[in-house]
Design a protein around this motif. Sequence first.
Motif, PDB file in Angstrom:
ATOM      1  N   VAL A   1      -4.712   5.761  -3.696  1.00  0.00           N
ATOM      2  CA  VAL A   1      -6.154   5.820  -3.916  1.00  0.00           C
ATOM      3  C   VAL A   1      -6.551   7.282  -3.813  1.00  0.00           C
ATOM      4  N   LYS A   2      -7.094   7.818  -4.902  1.00  0.00           N
ATOM      5  CA  LYS A   2      -7.342   9.251  -4.943  1.00  0.00           C
ATOM      6  C   LYS A   2      -8.803   9.555  -5.238  1.00  0.00           C
ATOM      7  N   LYS A   3      -9.249  10.677  -4.700  1.00  0.00           N
ATOM      8  CA  LYS A   3     -10.548  11.230  -5.032  1.00  0.00           C
ATOM      9  C   LYS A   3     -10.283  12.651  -5.487  1.00  0.00           C
ATOM     10  N   GLY A   4     -10.355  12.865  -6.785  1.00  0.00           N
ATOM     11  CA  GLY A   4      -9.878  14.125  -7.326  1.00  0.00           C
ATOM     12  C   GLY A   4      -8.372  14.158  -7.202  1.00  0.00           C
ATOM     13  N   ASP A   5      -7.859  15.225  -6.626  1.00  0.00           N
ATOM     14  CA  ASP A   5      -6.408  15.335  -6.419  1.00  0.00           C
ATOM     15  C   ASP A   5      -5.983  14.900  -5.020  1.00  0.00           C
ATOM     16  N   ALA A   6      -6.954  14.602  -4.174  1.00  0.00           N
ATOM     17  CA  ALA A   6      -6.648  14.267  -2.778  1.00  0.00           C
ATOM     18  C   ALA A   6      -6.351  12.780  -2.610  1.00  0.00           C
ATOM     19  N   ILE A   7      -5.277  12.480  -1.861  1.00  0.00           N
ATOM     20  CA  ILE A   7      -4.936  11.095  -1.544  1.00  0.00           C
ATOM     21  C   ILE A   7      -5.813  10.612  -0.393  1.00  0.00           C
ATOM     22  N   GLN A   8      -6.518   9.498  -0.625  1.00  0.00           N
ATOM     23  CA  GLN A   8      -7.350   8.920   0.420  1.00  0.00           C
ATOM     24  C   GLN A   8      -6.635   7.800   1.162  1.00  0.00           C
ATOM     25  N   SER A   9      -5.830   7.050   0.437  1.00  0.00           N
ATOM     26  CA  SER A   9      -5.058   5.990   1.087  1.00  0.00           C
ATOM     27  C   SER A   9      -3.832   5.652   0.245  1.00  0.00           C
ATOM     28  N   ILE A  10      -2.874   5.019   0.892  1.00  0.00           N
ATOM     29  CA  ILE A  10      -1.601   4.658   0.281  1.00  0.00           C
ATOM     30  C   ILE A  10      -1.435   3.148   0.394  1.00  0.00           C
ATOM     31  N   ILE A  11      -1.233   2.497  -0.724  1.00  0.00           N
ATOM     32  CA  ILE A  11      -1.095   1.041  -0.741  1.00  0.00           C
ATOM     33  C   ILE A  11       0.357   0.686  -1.020  1.00  0.00           C
ATOM     34  N   LEU A  12       0.954  -0.028  -0.090  1.00  0.00           N
ATOM     35  CA  LEU A  12       2.380  -0.338  -0.150  1.00  0.00           C
ATOM     36  C   LEU A  12       2.604  -1.833  -0.328  1.00  0.00           C
ATOM     37  N   PRO A  13       3.502  -2.225  -1.238  1.00  0.00           N
ATOM     38  CA  PRO A  13       3.829  -3.653  -1.381  1.00  0.00           C
ATOM     39  C   PRO A  13       4.768  -4.086  -0.255  1.00  0.00           C
ATOM     40  N   VAL A  14       4.446  -5.196   0.376  1.00  0.00           N
ATOM     41  CA  VAL A  14       5.275  -5.711   1.466  1.00  0.00           C
ATOM     42  C   VAL A  14       5.499  -7.209   1.244  1.00  0.00           C
ATOM     43  N   HIS A  15       6.630  -7.697   1.701  1.00  0.00           N
ATOM     44  CA  HIS A  15       6.849  -9.140   1.639  1.00  0.00           C
ATOM     45  C   HIS A  15       7.902  -9.546   2.658  1.00  0.00           C
ATOM     46  N   GLY A  16       7.827 -10.803   3.049  1.00  0.00           N
ATOM     47  CA  GLY A  16       8.761 -11.343   4.021  1.00  0.00           C
ATOM     48  C   GLY A  16       8.511 -12.824   4.200  1.00  0.00           C
ATOM     49  N   TYR A  17       9.447 -13.494   4.845  1.00  0.00           N
ATOM     50  CA  TYR A  17       9.361 -14.947   4.976  1.00  0.00           C
ATOM     51  C   TYR A  17       8.546 -15.350   6.192  1.00  0.00           C
ATOM     52  N   GLY A  18       7.700 -16.363   5.991  1.00  0.00           N
ATOM     53  CA  GLY A  18       6.907 -16.918   7.082  1.00  0.00           C
ATOM     54  C   GLY A  18       7.513 -18.227   7.553  1.00  0.00           C
ATOM     55  N   LEU A  19       6.694 -19.291   7.549  1.00  0.00           N
ATOM     56  CA  LEU A  19       7.202 -20.618   7.911  1.00  0.00           C
ATOM     57  C   LEU A  19       7.727 -21.356   6.683  1.00  0.00           C
TER      58      LEU A  19
END
Length: 282
Positions: free
Chosen positions: A148-166
């Motif tokens: 997530v960027k505003k201009g050239d600056a990174i504001q946040s990083i979104i990472l895909p995650v997954h794993g087993y639950g029940l």
Amino acid sequence: MPNAVKKCEHYEKFKVYRDKILALHNDSLEKTIAIALSLCLLCAVLVSFAAVALKPLQIGNKELDMKKNILDVAGLLDADTDINQAFDERIEAKLVDIETGDYVENMDVAAYDQRKAAKDPAQRLAIPAEKDIASIRVKAKIAKVYLVKKGDAIQSIILPVHGYGLWSTMYGFLSLAADGQTVQSINFYDQAETPGLGGEVVNPNWRALWNGKKVYSESGEPVLGLIKGVVDSNKPGSEYQVDGLAGATLTSNGVTNLIRYWMSNEGFAPYLNKVRAGENQS
């Protein structure tokens, strides 16, 4: 010409057979079977045609839904948000080599599907049993992350995650601040946990509890996780804790394990280290 003659012969034979069937009594077993088979064939043709004709629309809707989930976890989704416009203006997708943490520049980012890659022996890595705390067995060599960027600056990083639950493998996104440490949000877009129990991973109230939590301890280990009961914010270490899901111990454990796995050196830690060091800024 021979082919045309054969087609005519086949059609004439078909007409003879058709007329023979139609001439039978309605209670005839042969006529009943023939009509049923004809209807099945017609339905199969219609379903196949619909599947082919609607495929572009289905793909478009899937892509739009994914963008919606990414904007949601980024805190950029409102009721009147133009999803495509907001995504194009604020989100930059990048491919990351899981092992090195480096960006991969020689691949088509838009066309890459990480979940499909994890099913391809040539594009995946086997996870040793002793390290597979998320119970996923394999992972794609390349991950798609979102900045997530505003201009050239990174504001946040979104990472895909997954794993087993029940009951299911839970797929989601974890949004971190630019420091690679502070959680902004979490969003599970694909899961089949028990409604009202483990299914509460999609509850906005529970998701809101993640904001401001920390992933890594002072030693650099991923320690963020769910606890039994409610977090006491006055106790030391509460910044690494999230309320557990009532009545859903195995789902809660699954969430903890998938977060710690993907934030470890097996997951995105090498990439986040480079972001913090200023090596991956674009």
